[in-house]
Design an enzyme around this catalytic site. Sequence first.
Site, PDB file in Angstrom:
ATOM      1  N   ARG A  75     -30.763  -2.918   9.811  1.00  0.00           N
ATOM      2  CA  ARG A  75     -31.856  -1.958  10.543  1.00  0.00           C
ATOM      3  C   ARG A  75     -33.134  -2.833  10.695  1.00  0.00           C
ATOM      4  O   ARG A  75     -33.694  -3.288   9.900  1.00  0.00           O
ATOM      5  CB  ARG A  75     -32.146  -0.826   9.592  1.00  0.00           C
ATOM      6  N   HIS A 100     -27.432  -3.004  13.439  1.00  0.00           N
ATOM      7  CA  HIS A 100     -26.650  -3.901  13.773  1.00  0.00           C
ATOM      8  C   HIS A 100     -26.528  -4.420  15.307  1.00  0.00           C
ATOM      9  O   HIS A 100     -25.466  -4.281  15.906  1.00  0.00           O
ATOM     10  CB  HIS A 100     -25.271  -3.328  13.467  1.00  0.00           C
ATOM     11  N   HIS A 170     -18.810  -8.645   9.195  1.00  0.00           N
ATOM     12  CA  HIS A 170     -18.869  -7.210   8.431  1.00  0.00           C
ATOM     13  C   HIS A 170     -17.352  -6.850   8.009  1.00  0.00           C
ATOM     14  O   HIS A 170     -16.983  -5.982   8.255  1.00  0.00           O
ATOM     15  CB  HIS A 170     -19.524  -6.280   9.537  1.00  0.00           C
ATOM     16  N   ASP A 240     -25.287   0.423  -0.898  1.00  0.00           N
ATOM     17  CA  ASP A 240     -25.570   0.038   0.556  1.00  0.00           C
ATOM     18  C   ASP A 240     -26.937  -0.748   0.317  1.00  0.00           C
ATOM     19  O   ASP A 240     -27.983  -0.130   0.937  1.00  0.00           O
ATOM     20  CB  ASP A 240     -25.490   1.240   1.248  1.00  0.00           C
ATOM     21  N   GLU A 300     -21.873  -8.473   2.649  1.00  0.00           N
ATOM     22  CA  GLU A 300     -22.733  -9.153   4.081  1.00  0.00           C
ATOM     23  C   GLU A 300     -23.558 -10.055   3.825  1.00  0.00           C
ATOM     24  O   GLU A 300     -24.668  -9.660   3.372  1.00  0.00           O
ATOM     25  CB  GLU A 300     -23.088  -7.830   5.133  1.00  0.00           C
TER      26      GLU A 300
END
Length: 336
Positions: A75, A100, A170, A240, A300
Amino acid sequence: MKQSSFGIDTKGRETTLYTLENEKVSISVCDYGATLVRFIDKKSGKDIVKGFDDIHGYQSQTSYIGASIGRTANRIGKGQFSLNGKTYQLPINNNGNCNHGGIEGFDKKLWQVKEAGDDHIVFCYLSKDGEEGYPGNLDVRVTYTLLDRGVSITAEGTADQDTLFAFTNHSYFNLEQSEDIRHHLLQVNADGYVPDDENGMGMDEVRPVAGTPFDFRAMKEIGKDLDQDDPQLHVARGYDHFYPVQGESLRTVAKLQGGGLLLTAQTNQPGVHIYSANWLEGETGKYGIVHKPQSAVCLECAWHPNAINYPDVCAKPIVKAGQTSVQIIQYTVEDA
């Protein structure tokens, strides 16, 4: 290398699946999104990444499964950043932020194959000046190279103006092809993690992992602390979060164990974002497997979220005019 049709996309374009293999692994990649579609460990027979049978699944999904992400992964706050005294506005597509790469990031582009051999394939894409609001033309090459028991993904971005480039792959990993990843063991080589704000944005802060559910310095079941009453787990519905990992060269950032396999993630990027697939939407993928929330985990390899806007983050994903940024991600498997 083998190639086969992967279907006609919604714009009427033919898409192609390319397969690289040796005695130990088979890797299949698609030109749509420069996407990792299959990663098969031949000894166990397991395909350890989530995906779809053809192009239609990739075009309809919203979870970036297997895709190359850019220009910037993760972000950017309010979709805004300043570079050389000028402010740029990117599309807003995630809780008031840009995520993204924008509305049509690299994951939605049809890449050109410029070079292919028995052990590698090179996808190319020219991201033009102003695309999704980013300055400058960025010439991008994503090279998938077959390793003895894995894959190396090298992303190169060459700019004609100062711009941003923060790549990731991803892929969603499940080493057992099981319904969830709670019993997978995870290790992350980081003493701290980046907390999220109420909109899922990684903040300008690194908190110690010690004494928190985010401590993966030693191998630990992903599900062990997943249901703890922790505000950070509530806001993200699980993990996350970005973990900065010391060093700048290619190094191990995380390991994942399950189903008799050990997956190692290496990168030259500043860290790794651990995502426990909390927002998967129940699509049906390859082999009839349903993509349920927390049925996989993403490792990631990436940059600190919103790094361009945070004064305390030293590593900025800026590519200077005339220069090339080389960002490397490697995933390898071995018997656990």
